[in-house]
Motif scaffolding. Structure first.
Motif, short mmCIF file in Angstrom:
data_model
loop_
_atom_site.label_atom_id
_atom_site.label_comp_id
_atom_site.label_asym_id
_atom_site.label_seq_id
_atom_site.Cartn_x
_atom_site.Cartn_y
_atom_site.Cartn_z
N PHE A 171 17.55 -0.52 0.13
CA PHE A 171 18.20 0.64 -0.51
C PHE A 171 17.84 0.63 -1.98
N ILE A 172 17.90 -0.23 -2.62
CA ILE A 172 17.42 -0.34 -3.89
C ILE A 172 15.93 -0.19 -4.25
N VAL A 173 15.01 -0.85 -3.83
CA VAL A 173 13.73 -0.89 -3.83
C VAL A 173 13.18 0.48 -3.42
N VAL A 174 13.45 1.12 -2.17
CA VAL A 174 13.07 2.24 -1.68
C VAL A 174 13.49 3.20 -2.46
N GLY A 175 14.79 3.16 -2.87
CA GLY A 175 15.31 4.45 -3.56
C GLY A 175 14.64 4.61 -4.91
N ILE A 176 14.14 3.35 -5.43
CA ILE A 176 13.47 3.48 -6.91
C ILE A 176 12.18 3.95 -6.48
N ASN A 177 11.57 3.50 -5.66
CA ASN A 177 10.09 3.95 -5.41
C ASN A 177 10.04 5.38 -4.56
N VAL A 178 10.94 5.98 -4.10
CA VAL A 178 11.01 7.24 -3.39
C VAL A 178 11.64 8.30 -4.52
N ILE A 179 12.78 7.87 -4.85
CA ILE A 179 13.52 8.84 -5.86
C ILE A 179 12.75 9.04 -7.06
N VAL A 180 12.28 7.92 -7.95
CA VAL A 180 11.86 8.15 -9.20
C VAL A 180 10.36 8.82 -9.09
N PRO A 181 9.54 8.68 -8.17
CA PRO A 181 8.36 9.27 -8.06
C PRO A 181 8.54 10.97 -7.29
N SER A 182 9.67 11.08 -6.82
CA SER A 182 9.88 12.34 -6.23
C SER A 182 10.49 13.13 -7.18
N GLY A 191 -0.06 0.47 -13.37
CA GLY A 191 1.32 0.49 -13.00
C GLY A 191 1.56 0.61 -11.56
N ALA A 192 0.80 1.43 -10.89
CA ALA A 192 1.22 1.67 -9.45
C ALA A 192 0.84 0.39 -8.67
N TYR A 193 -0.14 -0.36 -9.03
CA TYR A 193 -0.54 -1.89 -8.37
C TYR A 193 0.59 -2.63 -8.49
N MET A 194 1.12 -2.74 -9.75
CA MET A 194 2.25 -3.82 -10.28
C MET A 194 3.54 -3.27 -9.43
N MET A 195 3.88 -2.14 -9.38
CA MET A 195 5.14 -1.81 -8.68
C MET A 195 4.81 -1.91 -7.17
N GLY A 196 3.77 -1.95 -6.54
CA GLY A 196 3.25 -2.14 -5.38
C GLY A 196 3.65 -3.64 -4.91
N PHE A 197 3.06 -4.44 -5.90
CA PHE A 197 3.03 -5.67 -5.90
C PHE A 197 4.60 -6.41 -6.02
N VAL A 198 5.42 -5.90 -6.86
CA VAL A 198 6.66 -6.41 -7.09
C VAL A 198 7.76 -5.95 -5.77
N PHE A 234 0.89 -1.35 -0.05
CA PHE A 234 -0.05 -0.20 0.00
C PHE A 234 0.93 1.40 0.08
N VAL A 235 2.04 1.39 0.67
CA VAL A 235 2.78 2.38 0.56
C VAL A 235 3.47 2.78 -0.66
N ILE A 236 3.91 1.81 -1.44
CA ILE A 236 4.41 1.91 -2.65
C ILE A 236 3.55 2.37 -3.75
N ASP A 237 2.06 1.72 -3.47
CA ASP A 237 0.90 2.40 -4.37
C ASP A 237 0.74 3.58 -4.22
N GLU A 238 1.00 4.28 -3.02
CA GLU A 238 0.68 5.59 -2.84
C GLU A 238 1.97 6.51 -3.23
N CYS A 239 2.94 5.90 -3.45
CA CYS A 239 3.97 6.78 -3.98
C CYS A 239 3.60 7.04 -5.47
N TYR A 240 3.16 6.04 -5.98
CA TYR A 240 2.79 6.02 -7.56
C TYR A 240 1.58 6.77 -7.93
N ILE A 241 0.58 6.51 -6.84
CA ILE A 241 -0.79 7.62 -7.11
C ILE A 241 -0.48 9.08 -6.88
N LEU A 242 0.60 9.44 -6.09
CA LEU A 242 0.73 10.73 -5.69
C LEU A 242 1.35 11.05 -7.02
#
Length: 310
Positions: A199-210, A146-153, A106-114
């Motif tokens: 570091f990699i997964v969180v980095g992708i899901n925080v830095i790329v959306p940011s 795409g958001a749900y897929m990133m969240g799932f992965v 759910f947290v990763i989903d929120e990143c991409y919804i925002l």
């Protein structure tokens, strides 16, 4: 063990937010109030958007999804927090891993919804003539998938890596939920791979959306500054201010929590940081978007009048 992991630990004890007895009861009522407001606010926004056809636009489509995600991941976390205030909070190994999975999802989903919401505002302000084509129903659906897929992965990656660790004797989690950093500290095997994955997964899901959001709002700001009328600039700013507040709260606290070296011990300030994006954020978002959005206020007023006079 039933979970299939070779750990000797079959359950974890969540210490909760604080161990001070005189704070337990007051904090219980504070967080109970926050959870009630979160549930009522997000369900109210879901209903409001659902019953008002003029809110069936891409902007409110994403807001609908944001409220749904906020409701879900708040419900994954807050009930366990409340339990820790009134008794020893013991969760099984399987329950802990399940909470970790759904929280990550759910947290990763929120990143991409925002991020999708920022892109929507960019198109609306910078490409208004192409808005209906660019933000078609199919495009919105693809963004959500795409958001749900990133969240799932991301969630599967974190959970599988955690399942590979061995927990020998320590089972006291210095947190109010089964989060990655405090669980890694309990492992009696090397956590190097896990830390690298985080570091990699969180980095992708925080830095790329940011970065995407930053670029979107840089272009939006440049476009707004070229608007001649003061009223036009104010209207354009008002459509973005709510989203900027939500993004700042969510990404600021989550980046502070995960994009740093893991300390030797999980600190109290780390717990406080997670409170902002796991508990406070889902409560605040409905108010941020309703109190600062005239369209939502008008829709709410009309809906209430229909219910009162019907």
């Amino acid at each position: 063990m039933a979970s299939g992991n070779d750990s000797s630990v079959t359950e974890f004890i969540l210490l909760g937010l604080t161990q001070q007895p005189d704070l337990q009861l007051p904090l219980y009522f504070v967080f109970l109030g926050i959870y009630v407001v979160t549930v009522v606010g997000n369900i109210g926004l879901l209903i409001l958007i659902g019953v008002n056809s003029h809110l069936h636009t891409p902007m409110y489509y994403f807001l609908f999804k944001l409220s749904f995600i906020d409701l879900c991941y708040s419900s994954v976390i807050t009930p366990k927090v409340l339990m820790s205030f009134v008794k020893q909070n013991i969760v099984s190994y399987v329950e802990c891993m399940a909470q970790l999975y759904f929280f990550s999802f759910f947290v990763i989903d929120e990143c991409y919804i925002l991020t999708s919401m920022a892109y929507d505002r960019y198109v609306a302000i910078c490409k208004p003539l192409l808005y209906k084509v660019t933000m078609s129903h199919q495009v919105c659906l693809m963004l959500m998938l795409g958001a749900y897929m990133m969240g799932f992965v991301g969630a599967v990656t974190h959970t599988v890596c955690m399942l590979k660790l061995t927990f020998c004797d320590g089972n006291i989690v210095n947190h109010y939920m089964c989060d990655i950093p405090p669980l890694l500290q309990l492992s009696c095997t090397s956590t190097y791979i896990n830390e690298l994955v985080v570091f990699i997964v969180v980095g992708i899901n925080v830095i790329v959306p940011s970065l995407t959001i930053f670029i979107s709002y840089t272009l939006i700001l440049s476009n707004i500054l070229h608007i001649r009328s003061t009223e036009g600039r104010a209207k354009a700013f008002s459509t973005c201010s709510s989203h900027i507040m939500t993004v700042s709260l969510f990404f600021g606290s989550s980046a502070f929590m995960y994009l740093k070296p893991f300390p030797a011990g999980f600190l109290d300030q780390d717990k406080v940081s997670t409170v902002f994006y796991t508990i406070v954020g889902p409560m605040m978002n409905p108010f941020i978007y309703s109190l600062r959005n005239k369209t939502v206020q008008i829709a709410l007023s009309k809906t209430l009048k229909k219910r009162v006079f019907s």
